[in-house]
Design an enzyme around this catalytic site. Structure first.
Site, PDB file in Angstrom:
ATOM      1  N   SER A 246      57.794  47.876  70.696  1.00 16.33           N
ATOM      2  CA  SER A 246      57.281  46.801  71.609  1.00 16.33           C
ATOM      3  C   SER A 246      57.988  47.330  72.990  1.00 16.33           C
ATOM      4  O   SER A 246      56.911  46.951  73.979  1.00 16.33           O
ATOM      5  CB  SER A 246      58.473  45.532  71.137  1.00 16.33           C
ATOM      6  OG  SER A 246      58.031  45.212  69.970  1.00 16.33           O
TER       7      SER A 246
ATOM      8  N   TYR B 218      48.921  44.539  66.432  1.00 18.30           N
ATOM      9  CA  TYR B 218      48.552  44.704  67.767  1.00 18.30           C
ATOM     10  C   TYR B 218      48.346  43.340  68.592  1.00 18.30           C
ATOM     11  O   TYR B 218      48.297  43.094  69.710  1.00 18.30           O
ATOM     12  CB  TYR B 218      47.422  45.573  67.921  1.00 18.30           C
ATOM     13  CG  TYR B 218      47.813  47.051  67.767  1.00 18.30           C
ATOM     14  CD1 TYR B 218      48.505  47.713  68.745  1.00 18.30           C
ATOM     15  CD2 TYR B 218      47.572  47.849  66.599  1.00 18.30           C
ATOM     16  CE1 TYR B 218      49.029  48.906  68.446  1.00 18.30           C
ATOM     17  CE2 TYR B 218      47.966  48.752  66.224  1.00 18.30           C
ATOM     18  CZ  TYR B 218      48.272  49.418  67.274  1.00 18.30           C
ATOM     19  OH  TYR B 218      48.992  50.978  66.983  1.00 18.30           O
TER      20      TYR B 218
ATOM     21  N   PHE C 201      38.919  57.362  68.242  1.00 21.45           N
ATOM     22  CA  PHE C 201      39.909  57.806  69.116  1.00 21.45           C
ATOM     23  C   PHE C 201      41.473  57.412  68.444  1.00 21.45           C
ATOM     24  O   PHE C 201      41.505  56.500  67.712  1.00 21.45           O
ATOM     25  CB  PHE C 201      39.820  57.517  70.394  1.00 21.45           C
ATOM     26  CG  PHE C 201      39.621  56.052  70.725  1.00 21.45           C
ATOM     27  CD1 PHE C 201      40.703  55.366  70.958  1.00 21.45           C
ATOM     28  CD2 PHE C 201      38.418  55.173  70.695  1.00 21.45           C
ATOM     29  CE1 PHE C 201      40.768  53.980  71.359  1.00 21.45           C
ATOM     30  CE2 PHE C 201      38.570  53.959  70.940  1.00 21.45           C
ATOM     31  CZ  PHE C 201      39.441  53.177  71.230  1.00 21.45           C
TER      32      PHE C 201
END
Length: 405
Positions: free
Chosen positions: A96, A124, A405
């Protein structure tokens, strides 16, 4: 609670944070030889580490790219990658703190959007990211699958050597362009670790390129997986598609035609393809193309809500006023009028209300306002506004990233 500091990493900490990330992802550390080849793709820039003293216990990374948004514009974005926390320091606020520092840095630089691929989807949303594009896993059985006779058969396909694959594909990807919402540019640092290691002299992937009337216009990167066994010595291999892009439907169809023509193959498998890719329709018998799964692909977070909403276009419908709540970047919290002429901040009463992660789900057109309302992710204050929002945010082409990615 563990005492730790979050700060940008230094050049001297590149290797230790890279090793930390690989351990967090349960991947072996790289050798010095491999680090010499891929280390330049792990620069210190755009990385925040969590440290106990001088020891890294967490890492978050990103690189600058560009993202195609509905309407055809390409806008600056941050691609979040390389996120990990040491196994004995998880669930102590480390992630966080790092994500908050990263978001603050994005906002300070004026980056309108951030995107990522989520290893665990439950992580997320609390940082404002929403599942903005889906991808499907497909499997086409061979040798029965055949392309329909009316599928155009123009141009030719050639195989590249490993050296050619490293040298030619980056320029071809740029030539093909970002033609779908959700596609991203691939900066120079992306290629060595995400492409070259698969297709170069030490890789195990093959590359084929399609050439049309105007030159090279598509490519496919794939691996051959043997399924032979003592019990089934004649069983064909599986072609596992890693990367397939074409400038137009004809180029993409030609690449699929090539894959389905390779001898001694029992199936072609591809993960994270566009959900609206008409693969089954290309075949004489659509049952030979099966969708094995539909999964979340690209996650998106508006960093500057006003700039993000203004960057894309909207379909013809009456405007709606959306109330957005952003707990991590409170400057985004406010009301926004969205209509066919664009988007802007407003003091008008809200028709719809949602958190910033739900706005990320809506942004590229993957999810409708109706779906978000039915799921409790969007509060309806004016019932008539839902249908207007559906029309405004809808895209003809499903969003798709197409870049790992």
């Amino acid at each position: 609670m563990t005492d730790f500091d979050v700060r940008p990493i230094t050049d001297d900490e590149r290797r230790s944070t890279f090793d930390l990330l690989r351990r967090a992802l349960h991947v072996p550390r790289v050798t010095g030889e491999v680090w010499a080849r891929v280390g330049e793709s792990w620069p210190a820039a755009r990385k925040f580490g969590a440290f106990e003293g001088g020891t890294p216990i967490g890492i978050v990374s990103s690189f600058d790219t560009e993202l195609a948004v509905p309407g055809g514009r390409v806008v600056p974005a941050a691609a979040v990658e390389g996120v990990g926390v040491r196994a004995d320091r998880t669930r102590r606020g480390v992630l966080s703190a790092m994500m908050a520092a990263q978001l603050a840095e994005f906002a300070a630089r004026g980056v309108p959007l951030a995107v990522l691929h989520a290893s665990e989807p439950t992580i997320y949303g609390r940082f404002g990211y929403g599942s903005a594009a889906l991808g499907k896993t497909v499997r086409v059985t061979r040798p029965a699958a055949r392309l329909h006779e009316r599928v155009p058969a123009a141009g030719e396909v050639r195989m590249l050597t490993p050296e050619e694959a490293v040298r030619e594909i980056p320029a071809l990807y740029r030539r093909i362009g970002l033609h779908r919402p959700g596609m991203i540019a691939r900066p120079p640092r992306w290629w060595p670790i995400s492409h070259d290691r698969h297709v170069g002299p030490d890789g195990d992937h093959l590359v084929a390129v399609h050439s049309g009337p105007d030159g090279d216009d598509g490519f496919v990167v794939y691996a051959t997986i043997s399924h032979r066994s003592p019990e089934s010595p004649d069983r064909g291999a599986v072609l596992d598609v890693h990367d397939l892009h074409g400038a137009d439907p004809a180029a993409r169809a030609a690449l699929w035609r090539f894959l389905l023509s390779v001898d001694l193959v029992s199936a072609v498998h591809a993960r994270h393809r566009p959900v609206d890719e008409p693969l089954a329709v290309l075949l004489t018998d659509h049952r030979h193309a099966g969708t094995l799964a539909v999964e979340d692909d690209l996650w998106l977070r508006p960093v500057d809500v006003a700039a993000a909403l203004a960057a894309r276009t909207y379909r013809a419908a009456g405007p709606v006023v959306v109330a957005v709540t952003d707990r991590l970047l409170p400057a985004n919290t406010g009301h926004y009028e969205v209509g066919p002429d664009g988007a802007r901040r407003t003091d008008a009463a809200a028709d719809l209300a949602l958190d910033v992660d739900a706005l990320g789900m809506l942004y590229l057109g993957q999810w409708t306002a109706t779906a978000l309302a039915e799921a409790g992710r969007l509060e309806v204050r004016d019932a008539g506004a839902v249908a207007r929002a559906d029309e405004l945010f809808t895209t003809v082409t499903a969003p798709w990233c197409g870049t790992h990615f």
